[in-house]
Enzyme design. Structure first.
Site, short mmCIF file in Angstrom:
data_model
loop_
_atom_site.label_atom_id
_atom_site.label_comp_id
_atom_site.label_asym_id
_atom_site.label_seq_id
_atom_site.Cartn_x
_atom_site.Cartn_y
_atom_site.Cartn_z
N ALA A 64 0.66 6.34 -0.38
CA ALA A 64 -0.61 5.94 -0.97
C ALA A 64 -1.50 5.44 0.16
O ALA A 64 -1.00 5.07 1.23
CB ALA A 64 -0.35 4.84 -1.99
N GLY A 109 4.33 6.96 -1.56
CA GLY A 109 3.77 7.79 -2.63
C GLY A 109 4.00 9.29 -2.40
O GLY A 109 4.01 10.08 -3.34
N GLU A 132 7.62 0.99 1.54
CA GLU A 132 6.71 -0.02 0.97
C GLU A 132 7.04 -1.45 1.37
O GLU A 132 6.14 -2.27 1.55
CB GLU A 132 6.71 0.09 -0.57
CG GLU A 132 5.95 1.28 -1.12
CD GLU A 132 6.78 2.56 -1.20
OE1 GLU A 132 7.89 2.61 -0.64
OE2 GLU A 132 6.30 3.52 -1.82
#
Ligand code: CO8
Length: 258
Positions: A64, A109, A132
């Site tokens: 992301a 992502g 993450e």
């Protein structure tokens, strides 16, 4: 029409390429919306039987968009997570098979996007990971959910909690990808798999995908009832009559998707 993805249809196969190479194809809101729309188009186009999803340049998708996420508060972060899930779920639940051709980095992502696809083929150069926790975040586009379903709880925890990146061969060994190809062969290999699936009875392919997805997360008794009912559906299709007749008459079946 699309600015962050490329969308091509060649015969029965659609190819979607995430195309923000300067940002390693990171998923910002626009990419997520455009992927959602493109897979909507694929769903509605009767001529398309299978899709390939890949990335431009040296990444499949490196996650992301960290710049966009860095500015969000928790309400906006939740909405961003919801947008990501909406796109992943559309791909996962599309009535046509989607093959991820993972050409490079599939991180955060990006790994989640590959996992929303039905089949993953990786270039020998691909790298997978859920980094993450390096950013003070957790996977939010389905990674905590799809990764353990593909590779088991222990390996998923290993990858998510350590943020360790793995290569294509290791991804194959743990069941995160189904095939590995030389970089220059990747798209041809994905095309071959897509063409093979596209040559099968479309209603049957779509129903089998549906039963695998919907049967996976429910108890065996309910899943069994679900499969029995789905199994009955093609008996009233022209394609089932054609497929069985073609076998008995020793000829190739001609599918009508009816
Ligand atoms: N977001 C935004 N920009 C990125 C991203 C990203 N995820 N990844 C790379 N870029 C940008 C870099 O900032 C750089 O931009 P610039 O040239 O302007 O400086 C450009 O892409 C090239 O990147 P690098 O110079 O870093 O290229 P390298 O070849 O040295 O490294 C890597 C490539 C290893 C892929 C490296 O870029 C990297 O580690 N990227 C970040 C990977 C990452 O942490 N991804 C996870 C993001 S978090 C996430 O995905 C959460 C998903 C769920 C969200 C739920 C929200 C609710």
């Amino acid at each position: 029409m699309y600015e962050t993805i490329k969308y091509e249809v060649n015969g029965a196969i659609a190819t979607v390429t995430v195309s923000r190479p300067k940002a390693m194809n990171a998923l910002n809101s626009q990419v997520l919306d455009e992927l959602y729309d493109a897979f909507g188009e694929i769903g509605e186009n009767e001529n398309i039987r299978a899709a390939i999803l890949t990335g431009e340049g040296k990444a499949f998708v490196a996650g992301a968009d960290i710049g966009e996420m860095s500015k969000l508060n928790s309400v906006e972060g939740r909405a961003f997570g919801e947008k990501g899930h909406r796109t992943m779920n559309r791909i996962e639940n599309l009535e046509k098979p989607v093959i991820a051709a993972v050409n490079g980095f599939a991180l955060g992502g990006g790994c989640e996007l590959a996992m929303a696809c039905d089949i993953r083929i990786a270039s020998e150069r691909a790298k997978f990971g859920q980094p993450e926790v390096n950013l003070g975040l957790i996977p939010g586009f389905g990674g905590n959910l799809r990764l353990p379903r593909l590779v088991g709880k222990g390996m998923a925890k290993y990858m998510i909690l350590s943020a360790e990146m793995i290569g294509a061969e290791e991804a194959l060994r743990i069941g995160l990808v189904e095939k590995v190809a030389a970089p220059e062969e990747l798209m041809a290999e994905a095309g071959k798999v897509a063409e093979t699936i596209a040559s099968k009875a479309p209603i049957a392919v779509s129903l089998a995908k549906n039963v695998i997805n919907n049967g996976y997360d429910i108890d065996m008794k309910s899943a069994s009832a679900y499969e029995i009912n789905a199994f009955g559906i093609p008996f009233s299709s022209e394609d089932m009559k054609e497929g069985t007749s073609a076998f008995l008459e020793k000829r190739k079946a001609e599918w009508k998707n009816r």
